[in-house]
Motif scaffolding. Structure first.
Motif, PDB file in Angstrom:
ATOM      1  N   ASN A  53      -3.263 -14.916  50.262  1.00  0.00           N
ATOM      2  CA  ASN A  53      -2.335 -14.926  49.118  1.00  0.00           C
ATOM      3  C   ASN A  53      -2.801 -14.356  47.994  1.00  0.00           C
ATOM      4  O   ASN A  53      -2.064 -14.583  46.880  1.00  0.00           O
ATOM      5  CB  ASN A  53      -1.802 -16.425  48.854  1.00  0.00           C
ATOM      6  N   HIS A  54      -3.537 -13.192  48.103  1.00  0.00           N
ATOM      7  CA  HIS A  54      -3.806 -12.360  46.863  1.00  0.00           C
ATOM      8  C   HIS A  54      -3.537 -11.016  47.148  1.00  0.00           C
ATOM      9  O   HIS A  54      -3.749 -10.727  48.381  1.00  0.00           O
ATOM     10  CB  HIS A  54      -5.291 -12.731  46.435  1.00  0.00           C
ATOM     11  N   LYS A 342      -3.491 -11.938  41.626  1.00  0.00           N
ATOM     12  CA  LYS A 342      -2.306 -12.768  42.333  1.00  0.00           C
ATOM     13  C   LYS A 342      -1.012 -12.332  41.574  1.00  0.00           C
ATOM     14  O   LYS A 342      -0.933 -12.089  40.415  1.00  0.00           O
ATOM     15  CB  LYS A 342      -2.504 -14.273  41.668  1.00  0.00           C
ATOM     16  N   LYS A 344       2.080 -13.088  40.325  1.00  0.00           N
ATOM     17  CA  LYS A 344       2.658 -14.519  40.228  1.00  0.00           C
ATOM     18  C   LYS A 344       4.162 -14.371  39.774  1.00  0.00           C
ATOM     19  O   LYS A 344       4.641 -13.502  38.932  1.00  0.00           O
ATOM     20  CB  LYS A 344       1.996 -15.245  39.089  1.00  0.00           C
ATOM     21  N   GLU A 345       4.915 -15.428  40.355  1.00  0.00           N
ATOM     22  CA  GLU A 345       6.178 -15.598  39.822  1.00  0.00           C
ATOM     23  C   GLU A 345       6.151 -16.131  38.409  1.00  0.00           C
ATOM     24  O   GLU A 345       5.938 -17.333  38.502  1.00  0.00           O
ATOM     25  CB  GLU A 345       7.134 -16.456  40.901  1.00  0.00           C
ATOM     26  N   MET A 346       6.475 -15.600  37.415  1.00  0.00           N
ATOM     27  CA  MET A 346       6.440 -15.929  36.008  1.00  0.00           C
ATOM     28  C   MET A 346       7.090 -14.984  34.917  1.00  0.00           C
ATOM     29  O   MET A 346       6.977 -14.143  34.671  1.00  0.00           O
ATOM     30  CB  MET A 346       4.669 -15.692  35.655  1.00  0.00           C
ATOM     31  N   LYS A 362       7.731 -10.921  38.112  1.00  0.00           N
ATOM     32  CA  LYS A 362       6.587 -10.921  38.664  1.00  0.00           C
ATOM     33  C   LYS A 362       5.478 -10.455  37.724  1.00  0.00           C
ATOM     34  O   LYS A 362       5.815  -9.079  37.125  1.00  0.00           O
ATOM     35  CB  LYS A 362       6.758 -10.111  40.008  1.00  0.00           C
ATOM     36  N   ILE A 365      -1.784 -10.904  37.709  1.00  0.00           N
ATOM     37  CA  ILE A 365      -2.663 -11.999  37.138  1.00  0.00           C
ATOM     38  C   ILE A 365      -3.929 -11.493  37.536  1.00  0.00           C
ATOM     39  O   ILE A 365      -4.404 -11.707  38.797  1.00  0.00           O
ATOM     40  CB  ILE A 365      -2.201 -13.277  37.164  1.00  0.00           C
ATOM     41  N   GLN A 367      -7.702 -11.815  38.982  1.00  0.00           N
ATOM     42  CA  GLN A 367      -8.453 -12.933  39.627  1.00  0.00           C
ATOM     43  C   GLN A 367     -10.004 -12.691  39.554  1.00  0.00           C
ATOM     44  O   GLN A 367     -10.824 -13.673  39.377  1.00  0.00           O
ATOM     45  CB  GLN A 367      -8.169 -13.035  40.923  1.00  0.00           C
TER      46      GLN A 367
END
Length: 382
Positions: A53-54, A342, A344-346, A362, A365, A367
């Motif tokens: 998931n990355h 990631k 991310k939904e943000m 989106k 981010i 990692q």
């Protein structure tokens, strides 16, 4: 068959524009190189990173930075500012000129883990006088012979010449500094990067001077003449320049982009060749720039595809640097420069200096960052 390695990044989604690769693939590192595991039956490895998931990308390349942190007021510290952002290679854009490039190389390039390449400012002192006063752009001060000596001495680091062409910088000189810089570049056999905000006169005349391989930076700037014509389309002269090999870089900076210009251009099918930050001390970790992952997020949300966003800060700048196949890719045999993100939904609101807003849904981010086979940054959450 058993193959041994030092670090395995497993289960991530690879985006490698150099090979048009997009999908789940494991990445094995041995020493400082990426190892081919496509035909391997068994892997013995000391360290395994689970990246389900990355996104797993080549180490990012920020093509427009200012890194002379102990020689200018605007310079940032490369390792502390860039490695946590997934940036493993950076290009300093003219922070130093012939008077101070030796100092920049010794105090910054030689002391940094980050891979650093540079453009030499045509102005002898570079940007050492900022922010108290602007650089001198009188072409009579340009020194082609000193520049030639530096290009011979630092042939692995120096990529070309930089000049800034804004009304507030050049004044009555107009396009004369750019013409002089291109003449120098012809003699030295290198490319030119030109800063284009608030240009002196119409942009068509400026871009007509550029040669194949030169870089037009701040492509979506909105001060004075810009790349969009009165009909809301990309100027014919800009498209002509791209067709003859001129490259276009965002180099967003704090105020070197306008959402209205970027939206019109992208809708008209004109995407940048390079995504970069033009990050300086005052804009590092500040919402308008922050770092390259936020710039990538901005253009992803403006409608550029994930693959093209990644290409513009990996394989394309790698080619311009002259390290195609060595950096900016995850191909076996390349240096093990890797960035894990990631997506991310943000929801995040960004605003340009003209007051126009963009909601990003989106965001990239960071990692983990691997440079030359070593983990140099890892989030506590990863």
């Amino acid at each position: 068959m058993t193959i041994r390695g030092d670090l395995l990044i497993r289960g991530g989604t690879i985006v490698d524009s150099a090979r048009n690769l997009f999908g789940k693939t494991d990445i094995l590192i041995r020493g400082n190189k990426i190892v081919d595991i496509s035909a391997s039956e068994n892997i013995e490895v000391e360290n395994v990173i689970e990246a389900d998931n990355h996104l797993v990308l080549p180490g990012l390349i920020d093509y427009h930075t200012h890194l002379f942190y102990n020689g200018t007021q605007i310079g940032i510290h490369p390792d502390s500012a860039l490695l946590p952002q997934g940036v493993t290679t950076a290009v300093d854009q003219g922070s130093a000129g012939v008077n101070n490039f030796d100092s920049f190389f010794e105090t910054v390039v030689n002391s940094s883990q980050t891979r650093i390449f540079s453009y030499l400012h045509a102005s002898p002192a570079g940007l050492s006088t900022l922010t108290r006063c602007l650089e001198a752009v009188d072409p009579n001060l340009f020194d082609v012979e000193c520049a030639r000596s530096l290009f011979e001495k630092y042939d692995k680091q120096l990529l070309g010449l930089k000049i800034r062409q804004s009304k507030e910088i050049v004044g009555d000189w107009g396009l004369v500094p750019l013409k002089a810089t291109i003449k120098m570049a012809d003699e030295l056999g290198c490319r030119v990067v030109v800063h284009t905000t608030n240009p002196p006169g119409e942009l068509d005349e400026l871009v007509a001077l550029l040669r194949s391989g030169d870089v037009f930076t701040h492509v979506y700037q909105g001060k004075g003449s810009n790349i969009i014509n009165e009909g809301g389309k990309v100027r014919h002269a800009i498209r002509e320049a791209k067709n003859r090999g001129v490259l276009f870089d965002t180099a967003d900076g704090r105020g070197h982009y306008a959402f209205s210009v970027a939206k019109s251009a992208i809708v008209d099918g004109f995407e940048p060749d390079i995504l970069s930050t033009d990050v300086v001390r005052s804009s590092l970790f500040e919402r308008s720039v922050f770092g390259l992952p936020l710039i990538m997020s901005k253009y992803l949300n403006l409608g550029i595809s994930l693959q093209n966003v990644v290409k513009a800060c990996t394989s394309t700048p790698a080619r311009l640097i002259g390290m195609e196949g060595k950096i900016g890719t995850l191909t076996p045999g390349a240096y093990a420069d890797i960035a894990v993100f990631k997506l991310k939904e943000m929801p995040m609101q960004l605003q340009d200096v003209f007051g126009e807003k963009l909601i990003c849904s989106k965001v990239f981010i960071p990692q983990m960052t691997v440079l030359n086979g070593r983990i140099v940054y890892r989030s506590l959450e990863f």
